[in-house]
Design a protein around this motif. Structure first.
Motif, mmCIF file in Angstrom:
data_model
loop_
_atom_site.group_PDB
_atom_site.id
_atom_site.type_symbol
_atom_site.label_atom_id
_atom_site.label_comp_id
_atom_site.label_asym_id
_atom_site.label_seq_id
_atom_site.Cartn_x
_atom_site.Cartn_y
_atom_site.Cartn_z
ATOM 1 N N ARG A 421 -11.341 4.066 1.611
ATOM 2 C CA ARG A 421 -11.985 3.591 2.838
ATOM 3 C C ARG A 421 -13.315 2.934 2.514
ATOM 4 N N VAL A 422 -13.542 1.741 3.105
ATOM 5 C CA VAL A 422 -14.801 1.029 2.952
ATOM 6 C C VAL A 422 -15.319 0.651 4.334
ATOM 7 N N LYS A 423 -16.596 0.368 4.410
ATOM 8 C CA LYS A 423 -17.199 -0.065 5.672
ATOM 9 C C LYS A 423 -17.276 -1.588 5.681
ATOM 10 N N VAL A 424 -16.879 -2.173 6.822
ATOM 11 C CA VAL A 424 -16.958 -3.621 7.011
ATOM 12 C C VAL A 424 -18.117 -3.899 7.957
ATOM 13 N N ILE A 425 -19.002 -4.801 7.584
ATOM 14 C CA ILE A 425 -20.205 -5.102 8.370
ATOM 15 C C ILE A 425 -20.123 -6.542 8.859
ATOM 16 N N ALA A 426 -20.359 -6.721 10.175
ATOM 17 C CA ALA A 426 -20.450 -8.050 10.771
ATOM 18 C C ALA A 426 -21.900 -8.302 11.158
ATOM 19 N N THR A 427 -22.460 -9.427 10.716
ATOM 20 C CA THR A 427 -23.871 -9.753 10.952
ATOM 21 C C THR A 427 -23.974 -11.046 11.746
ATOM 22 N N GLU A 428 -24.773 -10.977 12.842
ATOM 23 C CA GLU A 428 -25.014 -12.177 13.653
ATOM 24 C C GLU A 428 -25.924 -13.127 12.895
ATOM 25 N N LYS A 429 -25.602 -14.433 12.912
ATOM 26 C CA LYS A 429 -26.368 -15.416 12.158
ATOM 27 C C LYS A 429 -27.426 -16.122 12.997
ATOM 28 N N GLY A 430 -27.573 -15.758 14.256
ATOM 29 C CA GLY A 430 -28.447 -16.515 15.144
ATOM 30 C C GLY A 430 -29.926 -16.257 14.989
ATOM 31 N N GLY A 431 -30.327 -15.502 14.004
ATOM 32 C CA GLY A 431 -31.740 -15.230 13.797
ATOM 33 C C GLY A 431 -32.115 -13.791 14.011
ATOM 34 N N SER A 432 -31.354 -13.087 14.864
ATOM 35 C CA SER A 432 -31.671 -11.680 15.107
ATOM 36 C C SER A 432 -31.068 -10.769 14.040
ATOM 37 N N TYR A 433 -30.012 -11.256 13.386
ATOM 38 C CA TYR A 433 -29.339 -10.522 12.327
ATOM 39 C C TYR A 433 -28.874 -9.118 12.786
ATOM 40 N N LEU A 434 -28.478 -9.055 14.060
ATOM 41 C CA LEU A 434 -27.905 -7.793 14.551
ATOM 42 C C LEU A 434 -26.566 -7.551 13.860
ATOM 43 N N THR A 435 -26.279 -6.291 13.604
ATOM 44 C CA THR A 435 -25.052 -5.948 12.888
ATOM 45 C C THR A 435 -24.258 -4.886 13.652
ATOM 46 N N SER A 436 -22.981 -4.858 13.331
ATOM 47 C CA SER A 436 -22.106 -3.772 13.770
ATOM 48 C C SER A 436 -21.119 -3.523 12.646
ATOM 49 N N SER A 437 -20.434 -2.420 12.705
ATOM 50 C CA SER A 437 -19.549 -2.065 11.595
ATOM 51 C C SER A 437 -18.235 -1.477 12.096
ATOM 52 N N ALA A 438 -17.243 -1.589 11.244
ATOM 53 C CA ALA A 438 -15.949 -0.947 11.435
ATOM 54 C C ALA A 438 -15.507 -0.438 10.064
ATOM 55 N N TYR A 439 -14.376 0.215 10.005
ATOM 56 C CA TYR A 439 -13.889 0.736 8.723
ATOM 57 C C TYR A 439 -12.526 0.132 8.401
ATOM 58 N N PHE A 440 -12.321 -0.056 7.092
ATOM 59 C CA PHE A 440 -11.026 -0.500 6.585
ATOM 60 C C PHE A 440 -10.513 0.556 5.621
ATOM 61 N N GLN A 441 -9.301 1.065 5.889
ATOM 62 C CA GLN A 441 -8.695 2.080 5.024
ATOM 63 C C GLN A 441 -7.441 1.506 4.377
ATOM 64 N N LEU A 442 -7.429 1.543 3.041
ATOM 65 C CA LEU A 442 -6.306 1.053 2.262
ATOM 66 C C LEU A 442 -5.544 2.242 1.687
ATOM 67 N N THR A 443 -4.281 2.350 2.029
ATOM 68 C CA THR A 443 -3.422 3.408 1.505
ATOM 69 C C THR A 443 -2.627 2.854 0.326
ATOM 70 N N LEU A 444 -2.763 3.497 -0.848
ATOM 71 C CA LEU A 444 -2.106 3.036 -2.062
ATOM 72 C C LEU A 444 -0.769 3.752 -2.236
ATOM 73 N N LEU A 445 0.264 2.950 -2.506
ATOM 74 C CA LEU A 445 1.599 3.481 -2.738
ATOM 75 C C LEU A 445 1.806 3.669 -4.234
ATOM 76 N N ASP A 446 2.422 4.749 -4.612
ATOM 77 C CA ASP A 446 2.528 5.130 -6.020
ATOM 78 C C ASP A 446 3.571 4.290 -6.756
ATOM 79 N N VAL A 447 3.257 4.011 -8.040
ATOM 80 C CA VAL A 447 4.238 3.486 -8.989
ATOM 81 C C VAL A 447 4.222 4.413 -10.197
ATOM 82 N N ASN A 448 5.279 4.401 -10.980
ATOM 83 C CA ASN A 448 5.387 5.301 -12.125
ATOM 84 C C ASN A 448 4.604 4.718 -13.303
#
Length: 561
Positions: A421-448
């Protein structure tokens, strides 16, 4: 069945008390089925009912049945009773009379004798309640029902003794006049008799209601409360609350306006309580109005978040009404409505992700630069957005700062992190640089991709020369790949065909095997023994593991995946 024989009472006493209860006015007669009506209420001592006669003088009479220690019969056939009869306890007695000869043998009967206890008016009528309470609305019309009063009488039903009649014998106070109420003589329904009452003049009346049968009377207290009717509508103190401006960021639950209406009905009743509702201008229920139960003030509050970009202005119409319905001839009018204009001001808000958690799954042997997912965020004010990642502790991922596409940048390993799991950050470019975040979870499937191995280092295993008995070693294998629910199933074999003359290997279960000598004729030297372990994977993997240490007979394990 108990049989009573009364022998001690002289016949002249019984004859003296004879009163003649016999049918057809007779005092005596032959033994046959008969019914005797006897009135309740008077206690008797040896009261004769009837004399039965037999043909022979050497006969005697005997009584049985529901005698209840009240009814008796003389051997000569005189039926009598002693005691008090009460119809409310028992209304009918069923007796049997038979005739016996001198030897005690039955010669006649038994025949049924019925005693019917006749009712007398010996019970006072009783109300079901000691105190009754009723209500009547003010301005009710004459004849309006107020309540039903019920009494009962234990005397025989549907006779004059149990017939009850009701009357009102007292009214307090006699304001504005006496005779304000009436009660139906037989049904016991109390009604408004004349005029209409006003709670402001007199809120409560006290009555005494009498119920009577032909012999007895009983009094009951009645309280009648005059209750208000809803004939006054709520009236706003002002019908226009003007303009109001608030930021779109105002928190849910915040009071933004206080409104006030009044009602002329009785305070703290359903007729005067005021409820407020928004009847125009708020289809999405962004607002709610709470009422103060003591002052009837209304508090307009934010019910859901506001959004300038969606609705910048609200034209609200509020209605004040009672929970109690209005009387038929009264209607709400413009005095019960108020309006105000609410303007929502814009606030620079951070970007918003389309969802709080993004998920994907991929095989752990995926190639570098494989695209996994595209995340998406928008800025309420329409500003451009850039994306970045944080908490990528393994350095496995990369995000395109413009498109939000996430790619692999390193070799993935399920055994290191199955759910990454990693955090994804979105940043406004209009000068205020306000941010918000969400999470991305990657599930890995096994190989031998992990070869089998020994579960631990097996040290210190040696056989002393010369061998006197066969020797063996039990060992356990494992690997780090994802195992099936039933567990790993390894295959074990010697690593070289040349070892088969001296050694043998046997499988114990899916993870354990035993390596054994096949004879005791070994030279004193170090022996290298390899073992193949196959995990049945796709593809199979290979590895070599040895037993370290100084051994007379040393073993080396060659593990094949």
């Amino acid at each position: 069945m108990k049989v009573f024989e009364i022998l001690a009472i002289p016949l002249h006493i019984l004859y003296r008390n004879m009163t003649g209860y016999g049918q057809d006015g007779g005092f005596s007669g032959p033994l046959k089925p008969m019914t005797f009506p006897i009135s309740e209420g008077e206690e008797k001592n040896n009261q004769v009912i009837f004399q039965f006669k037999a043909d022979a003088t050497d006969k005697k009479f005997q009584l049985s049945g529901e005698t209840d220690d009240i009814f008796y019969i003389h051997p000569d056939g005189i039926l009598y009773y002693t005691g008090l009869l009460d119809r409310e306890k028992k209304a009918v007695y069923v007796l049997q009379v038979k005739v016996l000869d001198a030897g005690g043998n039955r010669v006649e009967g038994p025949v049924p004798i019925t005693i019917e206890v006749l009712d007398i008016n010996d019970n006072r009528p009783v109300f079901l309640q000691r105190q009754y309470n009723g209500t009547v609305r003010q301005s009710s019309r004459p004849g309006s029902n107020i309540g039903v009063f019920q009494a009962y009488d234990m005397d025989q039903k549907d006779t004059v003794n149990s017939f009850l009649s009701y009357t009102i014998v007292e009214q307090r106070p006699v304001l504005p006049s006496d005779g304000l109420f009436l009660i139906q003589n037989v049904a016991g329904i109390i009604q408004l008799a004349k005029g209409s009452l006003r709670k402001q003049d007199q809120p409560q009346y006290h009555l005494k209601v009498q119920v009577a049968d032909p012999a007895f009377k009983t009094i009951c207290d009645v309280t009648i409360n005059v209750i208000d009717i809803n004939d006054q509508i709520p009236i706003f103190e002002k019908n226009d609350y003007g303009n109001l401006t608030i930021d779109e960021s105002v928190a849910v639950g915040t009071t933004i306006l206080t409104i006030q209406a009044t009602d002329g009905d009785e305070p703290f009743t359903g007729s005067s309580k005021i409820l407020y509702s928004i009847v125009e201008g708020d289809p999405d229920r962004k607002f709610v109005i709470d009422s103060d139960p003591f002052t009837n003030a209304g508090y307009v509050k934010i019910n859901e978040p506001l959004d300038f970009e969606i609705v910048p202005i609200y034209y609200l119409v509020i209605k004040a009404e009672n929970p109690e319905p209005l009387v038929d001839n009264i209607q709400y009018n413009s005095s019960s409505y108020a309006r105000f204009i609410l303007r929502v001001s814009d606030v620079n808000e951070p970007p918003l992700f389309s969802q709080a958690l993004y998920e994907a799954q991929i095989s752990e042997d995926a190639k570098i630069k494989t695209k996994l997912i595209t995340v998406n965020a928008t800025d309420p004010e329409g500003e451009a957005i850039s994306y970045s990642l944080s908490e990528d502790t393994q350095g496995w991922l990369r995000i395109d700062g413009v498109t939000g596409e996430i790619f692999t940048t390193g070799q993935l390993d399920r055994e290191t992190a199955k759910n990454y799991r990693v955090k994804v950050i979105a940043t406004e470019k209009g000068g205020s640089y306000l941010t918000s975040s969400a999470y991305f979870q990657l599930t890995l499937l096994d190989v031998n991709d992990n070869p089998p191995r020994l579960v631990k280092d097996y040290t210190g295993f040696f056989f002393c020369h010369p061998l006197t008995t066969l020797g063996s070693i039990i060992f356990q294998a494992t690997d780090d790949d994802q195992q099936p629910p039933w567990g790993p199933q390894f295959d074990f074999s010697l690593g070289d065909d040349g070892l088969q003359n001296d050694w043998e290997i046997s499988k114990i279960n899916g993870t354990h095997a035993k390596l054994s000598t096949k004879h005791t004729n070994f030279e004193e030297k170090v022996y290298e023994v390899s073992v193949k372990i196959n995990d049945r994977g796709r593809p199979p993997l290979e590895n070599t593991v040895s037993f370290p240490g100084e051994l007379y007979l040393s073993f080396f394990f060659h593990i094949l995946g």
